[in-house]
Design a protein around this motif. Structure first.
Motif, short mmCIF file in Angstrom:
data_model
loop_
_atom_site.label_atom_id
_atom_site.label_comp_id
_atom_site.label_asym_id
_atom_site.label_seq_id
_atom_site.Cartn_x
_atom_site.Cartn_y
_atom_site.Cartn_z
N ASN A 280 0.73 -1.34 0.04
CA ASN A 280 0.13 -0.04 -0.06
C ASN A 280 0.75 1.43 0.05
OD1 ASN A 280 -3.09 -1.28 0.31
ND2 ASN A 280 -1.90 -1.98 2.12
N VAL A 281 2.61 1.19 0.16
CA VAL A 281 3.02 2.57 0.28
C VAL A 281 4.04 2.20 -1.04
CG1 VAL A 281 4.12 3.66 1.35
CG2 VAL A 281 2.78 2.83 2.48
N ALA A 282 4.26 3.37 -1.40
CA ALA A 282 5.13 2.56 -3.00
C ALA A 282 5.91 3.60 -2.92
CB ALA A 282 4.09 3.00 -4.14
N THR A 283 7.94 3.53 -2.82
CA THR A 283 8.64 5.08 -3.08
C THR A 283 8.95 5.33 -4.57
OG1 THR A 283 8.47 3.60 -1.14
CG2 THR A 283 10.61 5.48 -1.80
N VAL A 284 9.42 6.71 -5.33
CA VAL A 284 9.85 6.86 -5.90
C VAL A 284 11.19 7.28 -5.50
CG1 VAL A 284 9.99 7.91 -8.39
CG2 VAL A 284 8.02 6.89 -7.48
N PHE A 285 12.65 6.68 -6.01
CA PHE A 285 13.08 7.26 -5.85
C PHE A 285 14.30 8.29 -7.09
CE2 PHE A 285 12.99 3.49 -3.92
CZ PHE A 285 13.91 3.82 -2.21
N GLN A 286 15.52 8.76 -6.37
CA GLN A 286 16.00 9.56 -7.06
C GLN A 286 16.49 8.57 -8.63
OE1 GLN A 286 19.40 11.76 -5.76
NE2 GLN A 286 19.01 10.85 -3.83
N HIS A 287 16.78 8.26 -8.18
CA HIS A 287 17.66 7.36 -9.14
C HIS A 287 16.40 6.15 -9.77
CE1 HIS A 287 21.22 9.12 -8.46
NE2 HIS A 287 21.58 8.70 -7.39
N PHE A 288 16.63 6.03 -11.20
CA PHE A 288 15.62 5.48 -11.75
C PHE A 288 14.81 4.22 -11.74
CE2 PHE A 288 17.26 8.34 -14.69
CZ PHE A 288 16.88 9.44 -14.39
N ASN A 289 16.06 3.27 -11.33
CA ASN A 289 16.37 1.70 -10.95
C ASN A 289 15.50 1.15 -11.90
OD1 ASN A 289 17.85 2.67 -9.01
ND2 ASN A 289 16.62 2.82 -7.17
N LEU A 290 14.90 0.70 -13.33
CA LEU A 290 14.46 0.39 -13.49
C LEU A 290 14.95 -0.99 -14.31
CD1 LEU A 290 13.07 3.14 -16.54
CD2 LEU A 290 11.63 1.91 -14.45
N TYR A 291 14.07 -2.06 -14.91
CA TYR A 291 15.53 -2.94 -15.18
C TYR A 291 16.07 -3.23 -16.87
CZ TYR A 291 13.15 -5.94 -11.26
OH TYR A 291 13.19 -6.34 -9.42
N ILE B 88 6.69 -0.84 -20.34
CA ILE B 88 5.23 -1.84 -20.07
C ILE B 88 5.69 -3.34 -18.51
CG2 ILE B 88 4.43 -3.16 -22.01
CD1 ILE B 88 2.03 -2.10 -21.42
N ASP B 89 6.45 -4.17 -19.11
CA ASP B 89 6.64 -4.59 -18.68
C ASP B 89 7.50 -4.63 -16.82
OD1 ASP B 89 6.43 -7.21 -20.44
OD2 ASP B 89 7.98 -6.79 -21.29
N ASN B 90 8.47 -3.52 -16.96
CA ASN B 90 8.56 -3.00 -15.51
C ASN B 90 7.85 -2.47 -15.30
OD1 ASN B 90 11.86 -2.29 -15.27
ND2 ASN B 90 11.72 -1.55 -17.60
N ILE B 91 6.59 -1.92 -15.52
CA ILE B 91 5.38 -1.43 -14.62
C ILE B 91 4.30 -2.76 -14.35
CG2 ILE B 91 3.25 0.21 -15.28
CD1 ILE B 91 4.92 1.87 -17.38
N THR B 92 4.08 -3.81 -15.04
CA THR B 92 3.40 -4.40 -14.57
C THR B 92 4.04 -6.08 -14.11
OG1 THR B 92 3.56 -5.84 -16.92
CG2 THR B 92 2.18 -3.92 -17.17
N LEU B 93 5.29 -5.80 -13.52
CA LEU B 93 6.02 -6.74 -13.09
C LEU B 93 5.48 -6.57 -11.38
CD1 LEU B 93 8.06 -9.02 -12.71
CD2 LEU B 93 10.40 -6.91 -12.25
#
Length: 245
Positions: A77-88, A94-99
């Protein structure tokens, strides 16, 4: 929604958070301000359980961050967005988002994909769903990071200096998205930021940390008024320094 009571955090002999207490209501949009080293990012990491507390307690929706079983539920229920993107890098946008929605929440893949497409449209990246992170600008990557967090349908979103690694044009892109988010959803938002104009625009509340303590916790309009936060010389110096940058 979030109760932070007398939290202490130390790294070795250095005390980073010293008796921090805050109670954040559901739907609050809170900007956490303060000089570098004041404990802002550490506080965010304590809220989401990435740092162990040396004292005090944090409860979110009645669940305790220091309880490992309850922390797993909190993170749904708590999500975090950091200063570095940390995308796979090996996954499409779209797969980064749905994983995480598929693997953690058990949402059917087709449903998660539809939600991801809606979020990408919201942040102006509908045409990038099949791109890889290396094909995106910094601002685009950060917007994908925001989509990834929102895909978990969080009741609270923590944002830690999400524009610090971006140039001014990309910063503007991301801040516009966050301003829309603050205006159009009931999500509780907690920002660590040096963007003073942005904090003034979207927050309903300002928390100012100084040397690991809460120096001020005020309504936004009061904080920026001559009769409110600006009466504190430490805060006035900070705002003057930020304005001069």
């Amino acid at each position: 929604m979030i109760q932070i009571d007398n939290v202490e955090k130390r790294f070795g002999n250095a005390t980073i958070l010293n008796g921090v207490s805050l109670h954040i209501r559901r739907g609050d949009v809170v900007s956490i301000l303060g000089a570098s080293g004041s404990g802002k990012s550490t506080l965010i990491r304590c809220i989401n359980g990435l740092e162990k507390l040396n004292g005090g307690d944090i409860r979110i929706g009645g669940l305790t961050v220091t309880n490992a079983n309850e922390l797993a539920e909190i993170r749904k229920n708590v999500a975090t967005v950091f200063q570095h993107f940390n995308l796979y890098p090996h996954l499409k946008v779209i797969d980064n988002i749905t994983l995480a929605p598929v693997e953690v929440l058990g949402i059917p893949k087709a449903q998660a994909r539809q939600k991801a497409q809606e979020l990408l449209d919201l942040v102006g990246l509908a045409d990038k769903q099949d791109a890889y992170p290396a094909q995106l600008s910094g601002g685009q990557k950060q917007r994908v990071g925001i989509c990834r967090a929102l895909a978990m349908d969080p009741s609270c979103l923590l944002l830690d200096e999400v524009t610090s690694a971006l140039d001014p044009e990309m910063t503007s892109e991301v801040l516009d998205v966050l301003a829309d988010l603050a205006s159009n959803t009931g999500t509780t938002l907690i920002f660590v930021t040096h963007e003073i104009a942005f904090a003034r625009k979207i927050s309903n509340r300002i928390v100012f940390l100084d040397e690991g303590r809460v120096r001020v916790d005020m309504d936004k309009d009061q904080f920026f008024s001559e009769q409110g936060g600006k009466q504190d010389p430490r805060i006035q110096r900070f705002l003057d320094k930020m304005d001069s940058k």
